[in-house]
Scaffold this active site. Structure first.
Site, PDB file in Angstrom:
ATOM      1  N   GLU A  23       0.682  -1.357  -0.094  1.00 15.06           N
ATOM      2  CA  GLU A  23      -0.109  -0.088   0.066  1.00 15.06           C
ATOM      3  C   GLU A  23       0.944   1.350  -0.002  1.00 15.06           C
ATOM      4  O   GLU A  23       0.673   2.305   0.857  1.00 15.06           O
ATOM      5  CB  GLU A  23      -1.101  -0.055   1.255  1.00 15.06           C
ATOM      6  CG  GLU A  23      -2.041  -1.142   1.283  1.00 15.06           C
ATOM      7  CD  GLU A  23      -3.249  -1.158   0.385  1.00 15.06           C
ATOM      8  OE1 GLU A  23      -3.149   0.036  -0.415  1.00 15.06           O
ATOM      9  OE2 GLU A  23      -4.208  -1.551   0.607  1.00 15.06           O
ATOM     10  N   VAL A  24       1.870   1.119  -0.740  1.00 18.86           N
ATOM     11  CA  VAL A  24       2.999   2.411  -0.872  1.00 18.86           C
ATOM     12  C   VAL A  24       2.184   3.791  -1.054  1.00 18.86           C
ATOM     13  O   VAL A  24       2.785   4.870  -0.942  1.00 18.86           O
ATOM     14  CB  VAL A  24       3.843   2.118  -2.037  1.00 18.86           C
ATOM     15  CG1 VAL A  24       3.353   2.404  -3.453  1.00 18.86           C
ATOM     16  CG2 VAL A  24       5.246   3.090  -1.830  1.00 18.86           C
TER      17      VAL A  24
END
Ligand SMILES: [Zn+2]
Length: 126
Positions: A23-24
């Protein structure tokens, strides 16, 4: 304030080879500098995954809104785009459709808030 990346807690007898970031898109844009340092200074492979578009079909901005996920994609050695099955028609889905009225970029929720959509069903916006 710029902080120096520290790997001081890392056991020096073991070589750190890979770092995985999930989930950058939810990080600040400084994650780009961190990833570049891991790759270029420490020669560590970085695998980052996240959404490339918002529910509005725009490039996903990092949390501090100073940059977008597309910058990280441009700096990557390899970009793999995954798709899903459209919740509306069953075709290949590349878009994220959000139910409800909120215009906030990030609303935490699962299937009750988000659906995978093909481009046609995404544009129909029932
Ligand atoms: Zn569809």
């Amino acid at each position: 304030m710029k902080k120096e990346l520290s790997l001081s807690n890392h056991n020096k007898s073991e070589k750190l080879i890979n770092v995985y970031i999930y989930e950058v898109q939810f990080f600040d844009s400084n994650i780009i500098n961190v990833i570049e340092k891991l790759r270029n200074k420490y020669r560590i492979n970085v695998f980052a995954c996240g959404l490339n578009q918002t529910f509005e079909g725009k490039p996903f901005p990092f949390k501090d809104k100073k940059d977008h996920i597309c910058t990280l994609m441009a700096l990557s050695d390899k970009v793999i785009s995954l798709d899903a099955i459209c919740n509306n028609c069953g075709k290949v889905a590349t878009r994220t459709y959000r139910l409800g009225e909120s215009k906030d970029t990030v609303v935490i929720g699962g299937i009750n808030f988000y659906q995978a959509r093909c481009n046609n069903c995404f544009l129909e916006k029932d």
